[in-house]
Design a protein around this motif. Sequence first.
Motif, short mmCIF file in Angstrom:
data_model
loop_
_atom_site.label_atom_id
_atom_site.label_comp_id
_atom_site.label_asym_id
_atom_site.label_seq_id
_atom_site.Cartn_x
_atom_site.Cartn_y
_atom_site.Cartn_z
N TYR A 140 0.83 -1.21 0.00
CA TYR A 140 0.00 0.00 0.00
C TYR A 140 0.87 1.26 0.00
O TYR A 140 0.63 2.19 -0.77
N GLU A 141 1.89 1.27 0.85
CA GLU A 141 2.76 2.45 0.96
C GLU A 141 3.56 2.70 -0.31
O GLU A 141 3.86 3.84 -0.63
N SER A 142 3.89 1.67 -1.05
CA SER A 142 4.62 1.84 -2.30
C SER A 142 3.68 1.96 -3.50
O SER A 142 4.12 2.21 -4.62
N GLY A 143 2.38 1.84 -3.27
CA GLY A 143 1.39 1.89 -4.34
C GLY A 143 1.27 3.24 -5.02
O GLY A 143 1.05 3.31 -6.24
N LYS A 144 1.42 4.31 -4.27
CA LYS A 144 1.30 5.65 -4.86
C LYS A 144 2.37 5.88 -5.92
O LYS A 144 2.11 6.42 -6.99
N GLU A 145 3.58 5.41 -5.65
CA GLU A 145 4.68 5.55 -6.61
C GLU A 145 4.42 4.71 -7.87
O GLU A 145 4.67 5.15 -8.99
N ARG A 146 3.89 3.48 -7.67
CA ARG A 146 3.57 2.66 -8.84
C ARG A 146 2.46 3.30 -9.66
O ARG A 146 2.49 3.27 -10.90
N ALA A 147 1.47 3.92 -9.00
CA ALA A 147 0.38 4.60 -9.72
C ALA A 147 0.92 5.76 -10.54
O ALA A 147 0.52 5.98 -11.68
N LYS A 148 1.86 6.49 -9.96
CA LYS A 148 2.49 7.61 -10.68
C LYS A 148 3.24 7.09 -11.91
O LYS A 148 3.13 7.66 -13.00
#
Length: 184
Positions: A140-148
Motif C-alpha cells: 500500500y505504501e509503495s502503491g502511490k509511486e507505482r500509480a504515478k
Amino acid sequence: MQAKSPKESLIVNTDQVMINDLNNYNTLFGGVLMKKLDNNATLSARRHARVKECVTASTDSIDFLHPIQQSDSVCVESFVSYTGNRSMEIFCKVIAEDMITGERRMAATAFLTFVALDEDKRPVQVPDITPESQEEKFLYESGKERAKTRRVRRQHSKELTEIIGLEKPWEEEGAYDAENVSQS
C-alpha cells in the motif's frame, strides 16, 4: 464508501501443471501463467468493488522469478493492494510447490490494474483499502509511486500512438522494393 481490508479481495487458486501447458524447456508457458494471473486478479477486483464487470487497464509487470515444472503445483494468490478513485491495483504472487518434495518457492509476482464498471460500462468509484499485515502495508505504501509510474507510462503510450503508423508494412512506399527483398 467504507474502506475494506485487502483480505476481503483475496483469491487463491491452485492448479496442477499439465503437459500441454509446457514450453520447449518443459516449464510452464509464460502466457499460460499470464492468463491465470488475469483471471485471479479479475476476481479480486470484482470482489473488492462488488460489481458485475471489471476490466484490465494495465499489466504493470510480471516478474518471472523461478521456472515452474510439470511436477509442480501452481498457486496464484491475488488481492487489492492499492486503490485510486476508480482503479484498483491487484498484487499477485505465484507459489510453485514441488508435489514430490514439498519444496515451495516464489515463482512470480505481478501487478495488474483494473477499473470497475457500472451497467452502462462507465467507471465507478471503488472503496479504499485499509492494509493490516506487513506485506499489505508495504504494498500500500509503495502503491502511490507505482500509480504515478503507470500514469507516466500511459501518457508515453498515448504519445507513441500518435506517431506510429497503422499502415501495412507491405503497402508502405518503397518498403519492399526489389533491392530490399532478400531471397530465401
